[in-house]
Motif scaffolding. Structure first.
Motif, PDB file in Angstrom:
ATOM      1  N   PRO A  12      17.276 -13.759  -6.110  1.00  0.00           N
ATOM      2  CA  PRO A  12      16.510 -13.231  -7.311  1.00  0.00           C
ATOM      3  C   PRO A  12      15.010 -12.600  -7.157  1.00  0.00           C
ATOM      4  N   TYR A  15      15.949  -7.693 -11.082  1.00  0.00           N
ATOM      5  CA  TYR A  15      16.859  -8.020 -12.175  1.00  0.00           C
ATOM      6  C   TYR A  15      18.168  -7.499 -11.724  1.00  0.00           C
ATOM      7  N   ASP A  44      17.432 -17.754  -2.498  1.00  0.00           N
ATOM      8  CA  ASP A  44      15.896 -17.436  -2.686  1.00  0.00           C
ATOM      9  C   ASP A  44      15.205 -17.771  -1.540  1.00  0.00           C
ATOM     10  N   SER A  50      11.228 -13.829  -4.004  1.00  0.00           N
ATOM     11  CA  SER A  50      11.602 -14.607  -5.253  1.00  0.00           C
ATOM     12  C   SER A  50      10.823 -15.081  -6.294  1.00  0.00           C
ATOM     13  N   ARG A  51      11.370 -14.884  -7.625  1.00  0.00           N
ATOM     14  CA  ARG A  51      10.583 -15.265  -8.722  1.00  0.00           C
ATOM     15  C   ARG A  51      11.160 -15.988  -9.760  1.00  0.00           C
ATOM     16  N   PRO A  52      10.992 -17.181 -10.307  1.00  0.00           N
ATOM     17  CA  PRO A  52      11.595 -18.107 -11.474  1.00  0.00           C
ATOM     18  C   PRO A  52      12.170 -17.083 -12.447  1.00  0.00           C
ATOM     19  N   GLU A  53      11.266 -16.066 -12.877  1.00  0.00           N
ATOM     20  CA  GLU A  53      11.953 -15.392 -13.935  1.00  0.00           C
ATOM     21  C   GLU A  53      13.152 -14.630 -13.470  1.00  0.00           C
ATOM     22  N   PHE A  54      13.293 -14.164 -12.544  1.00  0.00           N
ATOM     23  CA  PHE A  54      14.599 -13.367 -12.169  1.00  0.00           C
ATOM     24  C   PHE A  54      15.903 -14.383 -11.664  1.00  0.00           C
ATOM     25  N   LYS A  56      16.171 -17.232 -13.807  1.00  0.00           N
ATOM     26  CA  LYS A  56      16.555 -17.171 -15.190  1.00  0.00           C
ATOM     27  C   LYS A  56      17.405 -16.141 -15.574  1.00  0.00           C
ATOM     28  N   ALA A  57      16.908 -14.706 -15.197  1.00  0.00           N
ATOM     29  CA  ALA A  57      17.692 -13.625 -15.768  1.00  0.00           C
ATOM     30  C   ALA A  57      19.189 -13.560 -15.179  1.00  0.00           C
ATOM     31  N   ASP A  60      21.293 -15.760 -17.252  1.00  0.00           N
ATOM     32  CA  ASP A  60      21.335 -14.902 -18.729  1.00  0.00           C
ATOM     33  C   ASP A  60      22.259 -13.853 -18.428  1.00  0.00           C
ATOM     34  N   ARG A 242      19.704  -5.946 -18.104  1.00  0.00           N
ATOM     35  CA  ARG A 242      18.936  -5.970 -19.408  1.00  0.00           C
ATOM     36  C   ARG A 242      18.592  -4.839 -20.210  1.00  0.00           C
TER      37      ARG A 242
END
Ligand code: GLU
Length: 261
Positions: A12, A15, A44, A50-54, A56-57, A60, A242
């Motif tokens: 992560p 994207y 990760d 690593s980033r939490p938004e990645f 989550k993405a 999704d 995305r």
């Protein structure tokens, strides 16, 4: 016969792009065709990237593509103890050693050969440190990474990887030891991943042999390229799933485009 186990294991740090979609869909297809399991693993261990938004993405985007996977999802940053245990086993058998060199020091002592990750082969002195001295340095809080003593092992990969770093400084672990540990712990029978990682496979198989772990079957698929023929990567800001989705792409359209409809 037990069912095969496949996995898609993204990192992560960006994207997902079409290359990831190809890999994920191919794993899903092969799992479906063989009545196998499909696992998702979040790789990760590189906590600086690593980033939490990645994370989550990833969930999704894969769900949007129509993929499903088995729970629980293994998140590597929650399992540093497992990687540490295997590193200790490798150290106890004399297969790896802690390296205290800074990046600059390692570079100054490097050999004029690069490994498949583009890192120069290490030519430094840490491999000769007696264990008690290394332990003392660790106890005093010195920063270190773990290198494979490839030349001592007499493995043909010495010419390719040299004393490769398998667990980084400033990180609880790194890709090579984590991937080998998890594939075994999760009973993965089939590793299907891009040709970009193929050079690492002999290193992974060496770690499996040393640790007495079963070797999965490996398949390295072609990489998806952009219009200029470059392999897609997060670093060249390849169009992410995305962005494609926002521009009106559909999961079916993407499957067709990738030849995995
Ligand atoms: N996490 C790695 C990556 O995203 C892939 C690992 C693997 O499939 O073995 O490049």
């Amino acid at each position: 016969m037990s069912r095969p186990v496949f996995r898609f294991a993204p990192s992560p740090n960006g994207y997902l792009h079409l290359g990831h979609a190809y890999s994920a869909l191919l794993n899903a297809r092969m799992a479906a065709e063989s009545d196998g399991h499909l696992l998702l693993r979040i790789e990760d261990t590189d906590e600086s990237r690593s980033r939490p938004e990645f994370v989550k993405a990833i969930f999704d985007d894969l769900a949007w593509l129509g993929l499903s996977w088995e729970e629980p999802v293994r998140v590597q940053s929650q399992h540093f103890a497992d990687y540490h245990a295997n590193l200790m086993r490798l150290w106890n058998m004399g297969a790896i050693y802690p390296c205290f060199c800074s990046r600059k020091q390692a570079l100054a002592r490097s050999l004029p050969v690069r490994d498949p990750d583009g890192q120069p082969h290490y030519g430094g002195a840490c491999r000769a440190l007696p264990r008690h001295e290394a332990e003392a340095l660790i106890a005093r809080g010195n920063v270190f990474g773990w290198r494979v003593g490839m030349n001592q092992l007499g493995d043909p990969q010495a010419a390719v990887w040299g004393d490769a770093m398998i667990a980084k400084r400033h990180a609880g672990s790194s890709y090579h030891i984590a991937v080998v540990t998890d594939d075994a712990l999760q009973g993965v029978t089939d590793v299907v991943r891009g040709k970009d990682i193929e050079p690492a496979t002999p290193l992974h198989m060496l770690l499996q042999r040393l640790l007495g772990l079963p070797a999965p079957r490996y398949l390295h698929h072609d990489l998806v390229r952009d219009a200029e023929g470059r392999k897609l990567s997060k670093s060249i800001a390849s169009t992410s799933l995305r962005q494609l989705r926002a521009a009106g792409a559909t999961p079916d359209g993407i499957r067709h485009q990738l030849g995995l409809a």
